[in-house]
Design a protein around this motif. Structure first.
Motif, mmCIF file in Angstrom:
data_model
loop_
_atom_site.group_PDB
_atom_site.id
_atom_site.type_symbol
_atom_site.label_atom_id
_atom_site.label_comp_id
_atom_site.label_asym_id
_atom_site.label_seq_id
_atom_site.Cartn_x
_atom_site.Cartn_y
_atom_site.Cartn_z
ATOM 1 N N UNK A 24 0.041 0.542 -12.162
ATOM 2 C CA UNK A 24 -0.458 1.335 -13.900
ATOM 3 C C UNK A 24 -1.206 2.160 -13.610
ATOM 4 N N UNK A 25 -2.535 2.315 -13.674
ATOM 5 C CA UNK A 25 -4.125 2.827 -13.467
ATOM 6 C C UNK A 25 -3.071 4.437 -13.622
ATOM 7 N N UNK A 26 -2.230 4.598 -11.921
ATOM 8 C CA UNK A 26 -2.335 6.005 -11.731
ATOM 9 C C UNK A 26 -0.892 6.030 -12.318
ATOM 10 N N UNK A 27 -0.425 5.941 -13.430
ATOM 11 C CA UNK A 27 0.448 6.439 -14.646
ATOM 12 C C UNK A 27 0.461 8.000 -14.962
ATOM 13 N N UNK A 28 -1.407 8.119 -15.121
ATOM 14 C CA UNK A 28 -1.428 9.331 -15.815
ATOM 15 C C UNK A 28 -2.940 9.621 -15.221
ATOM 16 N N UNK A 63 0.855 -1.417 0.056
ATOM 17 C CA UNK A 63 0.118 0.018 0.106
ATOM 18 C C UNK A 63 0.863 1.223 -0.437
ATOM 19 N N UNK A 64 1.508 1.528 0.552
ATOM 20 C CA UNK A 64 2.840 3.033 0.703
ATOM 21 C C UNK A 64 3.543 2.739 -0.480
ATOM 22 N N UNK A 65 4.033 1.533 -1.394
ATOM 23 C CA UNK A 65 4.693 1.794 -2.548
ATOM 24 C C UNK A 65 3.851 1.789 -3.101
ATOM 25 N N UNK A 66 2.502 1.297 -3.893
ATOM 26 C CA UNK A 66 1.754 1.787 -4.212
ATOM 27 C C UNK A 66 1.436 3.326 -4.261
ATOM 28 N N UNK A 67 1.178 3.784 -2.790
ATOM 29 C CA UNK A 67 0.656 5.492 -2.839
ATOM 30 C C UNK A 67 2.183 6.849 -2.974
ATOM 31 N N UNK A 68 3.272 6.148 -2.880
ATOM 32 C CA UNK A 68 4.097 6.656 -2.931
ATOM 33 C C UNK A 68 4.704 7.688 -4.937
ATOM 34 N N UNK A 69 4.354 5.891 -5.679
ATOM 35 C CA UNK A 69 4.697 5.891 -6.875
ATOM 36 C C UNK A 69 3.375 6.533 -7.804
ATOM 37 N N UNK A 70 2.120 6.514 -6.978
ATOM 38 C CA UNK A 70 1.451 6.765 -7.637
ATOM 39 C C UNK A 70 1.021 8.561 -7.216
ATOM 40 N N UNK A 71 1.526 8.576 -6.234
ATOM 41 C CA UNK A 71 1.539 10.687 -6.270
ATOM 42 C C UNK A 71 3.547 10.909 -6.896
ATOM 43 N N UNK A 72 4.035 10.364 -6.874
ATOM 44 C CA UNK A 72 5.054 10.926 -7.835
ATOM 45 C C UNK A 72 4.838 10.641 -9.441
ATOM 46 N N UNK A 73 4.150 9.747 -9.661
ATOM 47 C CA UNK A 73 3.565 10.399 -10.988
ATOM 48 C C UNK A 73 2.758 10.861 -11.564
ATOM 49 N N UNK A 74 1.779 10.945 -10.261
ATOM 50 C CA UNK A 74 0.620 11.854 -10.740
ATOM 51 C C UNK A 74 0.969 13.797 -10.668
ATOM 52 N N UNK A 80 -2.026 14.591 -1.605
ATOM 53 C CA UNK A 80 -3.502 14.245 -0.291
ATOM 54 C C UNK A 80 -3.987 13.999 -0.631
ATOM 55 N N UNK A 81 -5.018 13.978 -2.416
ATOM 56 C CA UNK A 81 -6.029 13.875 -2.926
ATOM 57 C C UNK A 81 -5.626 12.327 -3.264
ATOM 58 N N UNK A 82 -4.151 12.256 -4.252
ATOM 59 C CA UNK A 82 -3.422 11.346 -5.003
ATOM 60 C C UNK A 82 -3.935 9.900 -3.911
ATOM 61 N N UNK A 83 -3.204 10.487 -2.447
ATOM 62 C CA UNK A 83 -2.576 9.346 -1.697
ATOM 63 C C UNK A 83 -3.981 8.902 -1.613
ATOM 64 N N UNK A 84 -5.021 9.266 -1.326
ATOM 65 C CA UNK A 84 -6.372 8.939 -0.176
ATOM 66 C C UNK A 84 -6.964 8.384 -1.360
ATOM 67 N N UNK A 85 -7.135 8.910 -2.854
ATOM 68 C CA UNK A 85 -7.499 7.733 -3.836
ATOM 69 C C UNK A 85 -6.996 6.933 -3.771
ATOM 70 N N UNK A 86 -5.347 6.651 -3.568
ATOM 71 C CA UNK A 86 -4.777 5.096 -3.781
ATOM 72 C C UNK A 86 -5.380 4.211 -2.948
ATOM 73 N N UNK A 87 -5.348 4.651 -1.462
ATOM 74 C CA UNK A 87 -5.363 4.556 -0.589
ATOM 75 C C UNK A 87 -6.767 3.355 -0.084
ATOM 76 N N UNK A 88 -7.773 3.916 -0.841
ATOM 77 C CA UNK A 88 -9.233 3.303 -0.865
ATOM 78 C C UNK A 88 -9.034 2.865 -2.234
ATOM 79 N N UNK A 89 -8.351 2.612 -3.036
ATOM 80 C CA UNK A 89 -8.521 2.379 -3.962
ATOM 81 C C UNK A 89 -9.022 0.276 -3.706
#
Length: 279
Positions: free
Chosen positions: A149-153, A79-90, A204-213
């Motif tokens: 992958x879905x959070x790259x863009x 979960x932490x890795x997914x949030x971090x990478x999604x935030x960085x790419x977003x 903040x919002x990207x982290x919340x969306x990724x966490x609740x996915x």
């Protein structure tokens, strides 16, 4: 209307407002409190009709059972890795795309931005099948890359940061150009730093969306050790019966990272919500 009538009406309005806020707060807090209480009950108490509010004995064994049933260490890490990478790419891609749509002039600009808006209007569920087909063909299923992958863009991030760049006067970029900056230097050294508050809100919002996915991690990762907290908890729900105290205990453990994140970044959370409403 005399002064006393005006003061009486104002006082009545305040009472009604505060009463509505108190009722709303109770409604918002009640599910969280019920989850805490249920995590300390026995199975029979959790299914009793009429329901019991407080457990007769606090059952801490539910938490140990939840930890035994799920690999929480792996799920926390995923979960932490997914949030971090999604935030960085977003932040990376949305800032560049938002700047291009706001300040640059090129052919097909309005058409491409219309496609971005169209993606925001469509439900995310319709993209799951094509995204899964791409992940399967790339051979990255059951991995962190598949979760990211879905959070790259981010269509939302592109639109959000475009609005932020539109709020910056064009004279700022023109002054940077006169000082000898090229387009890339203008973006990285002048324009991007001016959107720091918007970037913080997007983070903040990207982290919340990724966490609740929930749906995407369940679809793309079938290995329990590669699941996130949300998808891992979904496996605790049985087909015919569910141990609700263990499920609530696991949910409480899964909430800890976001609660800690909120306590440390409470100011950014509030600013992000206020900024989004202002935009």
């Amino acid at each position: 209307m005399n002064t006393k009538s005006l003061e009486r009406s104002q006082k009545t309005g305040k009472i009604v407002t505060y009463a509505a806020l108190v009722i709303g707060s109770i409604i918002m807090v009640f599910p969280f409190m019920w989850m805490i209480l249920t995590s300390s009950k026995t199975v029979s108490e959790s299914m009793q009709v009429p329901p019991t509010i407080f457990p007769n004995t606090i059952m801490l064994d539910n938490f140990f059972e939840a930890v035994k049933s799920l690999p929480f260490v792996s799920m926390y890490a995923n979960t932490i890795l997914m949030i971090v990478f999604r935030v960085v790419f977003a932040v990376l891609f949305s800032s560049m795309a938002g700047y291009a749509f706001a300040k640059l002039h090129f052919k097909g600009k309005n058409l491409l931005f219309g496609i971005v808006l169209m993606q925001m209007m469509l439900p995310s569920q319709i993209f799951i099948i094509p995204q899964y087909q791409m992940v399967a063909k790339l051979g990255i299923a059951n991995s962190i890359a598949a979760l990211v992958f879905p959070g790259l863009v981010s269509a939302f991030g592109t639109f959000f940061l475009r609005q932020a760049y539109l709020g910056i006067p064009n004279e700022v970029a023109e002054a940077a150009f006169l000082d000898g900056c090229n387009q890339w230097q203008t973006f990285t050294k002048v324009m991007f730093p001016l959107t720091s508050s918007s970037v913080a809100a997007l983070t903040v919002f990207t982290a919340v969306f990724a966490y609740s996915d929930l749906m995407w991690p369940l679809v793309v990762n079938s290995d329990l050790k590669m699941m996130t907290l949300s998808s891992g908890l979904a496996t605790l729900r049985g087909q015919f019966s569910t141990n609700f105290p263990v499920l609530m205990a696991g949910s409480l453990l899964a909430m800890l990272p976001m609660v800690i994140l909120y306590l440390f970044f409470q100011k950014q959370f509030i600013e992000g919500i206020a900024m989004t409403g202002g935009k």
